[in-house]
Design a protein around this motif. Sequence first.
Motif, PDB file in Angstrom:
ATOM      1  N   ILE A  39      70.960  93.182 -62.986  1.00 55.60           N
ATOM      2  CA  ILE A  39      70.485  92.309 -61.901  1.00 55.60           C
ATOM      3  C   ILE A  39      69.620  93.106 -60.925  1.00 55.60           C
ATOM      4  O   ILE A  39      68.566  92.630 -60.478  1.00 55.60           O
ATOM      5  N   ILE A  40      70.043  94.323 -60.621  1.00 59.12           N
ATOM      6  CA  ILE A  40      69.254  95.175 -59.717  1.00 59.12           C
ATOM      7  C   ILE A  40      67.895  95.499 -60.345  1.00 59.12           C
ATOM      8  O   ILE A  40      66.847  95.399 -59.683  1.00 59.12           O
ATOM      9  N   CYS A  41      67.888  95.855 -61.629  1.00 58.70           N
ATOM     10  CA  CYS A  41      66.621  96.166 -62.304  1.00 58.70           C
ATOM     11  C   CYS A  41      65.722  94.933 -62.399  1.00 58.70           C
ATOM     12  O   CYS A  41      64.497  95.032 -62.250  1.00 58.70           O
ATOM     13  N   LEU A  42      66.318  93.752 -62.639  1.00 57.29           N
ATOM     14  CA  LEU A  42      65.538  92.521 -62.693  1.00 57.29           C
ATOM     15  C   LEU A  42      64.896  92.235 -61.341  1.00 57.29           C
ATOM     16  O   LEU A  42      63.725  91.843 -61.273  1.00 57.29           O
ATOM     17  N   ILE A  46      60.875  92.001 -60.639  1.00 55.70           N
ATOM     18  CA  ILE A  46      60.261  90.870 -59.953  1.00 55.70           C
ATOM     19  C   ILE A  46      59.510  91.332 -58.713  1.00 55.70           C
ATOM     20  O   ILE A  46      58.448  90.786 -58.367  1.00 55.70           O
ATOM     21  N   ALA A  47      60.022  92.372 -58.044  1.00 52.10           N
ATOM     22  CA  ALA A  47      59.381  92.895 -56.840  1.00 52.10           C
ATOM     23  C   ALA A  47      58.124  93.702 -57.145  1.00 52.10           C
ATOM     24  O   ALA A  47      57.414  94.109 -56.229  1.00 52.10           O
ATOM     25  N   GLY A  48      57.841  93.944 -58.409  1.00 49.92           N
ATOM     26  CA  GLY A  48      56.612  94.638 -58.762  1.00 49.92           C
ATOM     27  C   GLY A  48      56.801  96.069 -59.206  1.00 49.92           C
ATOM     28  O   GLY A  48      55.834  96.750 -59.550  1.00 49.92           O
ATOM     29  N   ARG A  49      58.015  96.568 -59.197  1.00 49.23           N
ATOM     30  CA  ARG A  49      58.256  97.931 -59.686  1.00 49.23           C
ATOM     31  C   ARG A  49      58.191  97.918 -61.215  1.00 49.23           C
ATOM     32  O   ARG A  49      58.454  96.920 -61.866  1.00 49.23           O
ATOM     33  N   HIS A  50      57.880  99.047 -61.781  1.00 52.98           N
ATOM     34  CA  HIS A  50      57.799  99.159 -63.240  1.00 52.98           C
ATOM     35  C   HIS A  50      59.128  99.674 -63.782  1.00 52.98           C
ATOM     36  O   HIS A  50      59.267 100.836 -64.137  1.00 52.98           O
ATOM     37  N   SER A  53      61.693  99.232 -68.703  1.00 52.28           N
ATOM     38  CA  SER A  53      62.473 100.018 -69.667  1.00 52.28           C
ATOM     39  C   SER A  53      63.929 100.145 -69.219  1.00 52.28           C
ATOM     40  O   SER A  53      64.845 100.091 -70.044  1.00 52.28           O
ATOM     41  N   ALA A  54      64.159 100.294 -67.927  1.00 54.83           N
ATOM     42  CA  ALA A  54      65.531 100.355 -67.419  1.00 54.83           C
ATOM     43  C   ALA A  54      66.223  99.009 -67.607  1.00 54.83           C
ATOM     44  O   ALA A  54      67.421  98.954 -67.908  1.00 54.83           O
ATOM     45  N   LEU A  55      65.486  97.920 -67.446  1.00 53.74           N
ATOM     46  CA  LEU A  55      66.049  96.585 -67.661  1.00 53.74           C
ATOM     47  C   LEU A  55      66.439  96.399 -69.123  1.00 53.74           C
ATOM     48  O   LEU A  55      67.499  95.836 -69.421  1.00 53.74           O
ATOM     49  N   VAL A  56      65.635  96.904 -70.030  1.00 53.13           N
ATOM     50  CA  VAL A  56      65.949  96.813 -71.463  1.00 53.13           C
ATOM     51  C   VAL A  56      67.217  97.598 -71.779  1.00 53.13           C
ATOM     52  O   VAL A  56      68.073  97.147 -72.544  1.00 53.13           O
TER      53      VAL A  56
END
Length: 87
Positions: A39-42, A46-50, A53-56
């Motif tokens: 949820i934090i990575c998502l 959404i906020a524009g950070r890249h 890969s961490a979300l995956v």
Amino acid sequence: MKLAPILDPNARKPGPKPAQVDLHKVFFIGTAIWLLLGIICLALVIAGRHMVSALVVCIAGMIIGILLLVWEHFNRWNYRRLANQKQ
């Protein structure tokens, strides 16, 4: 180093008794942590950070955690039976 336990299995000390554990708690807590981090990575994606890969990685952790919960559900009887055996 004593070679007797290596050469003669009867000279070995008995192993410790298996501990009674609840893998459901361990797998559930681990999956919940992966969900929180996902949820934090998502939010960061959404906020524009890249952080794609961490979300995956977080999604993979959640999938593995869910698969382990399913495995634990079907194999609970087996690992609890092993811990209750007398040596």
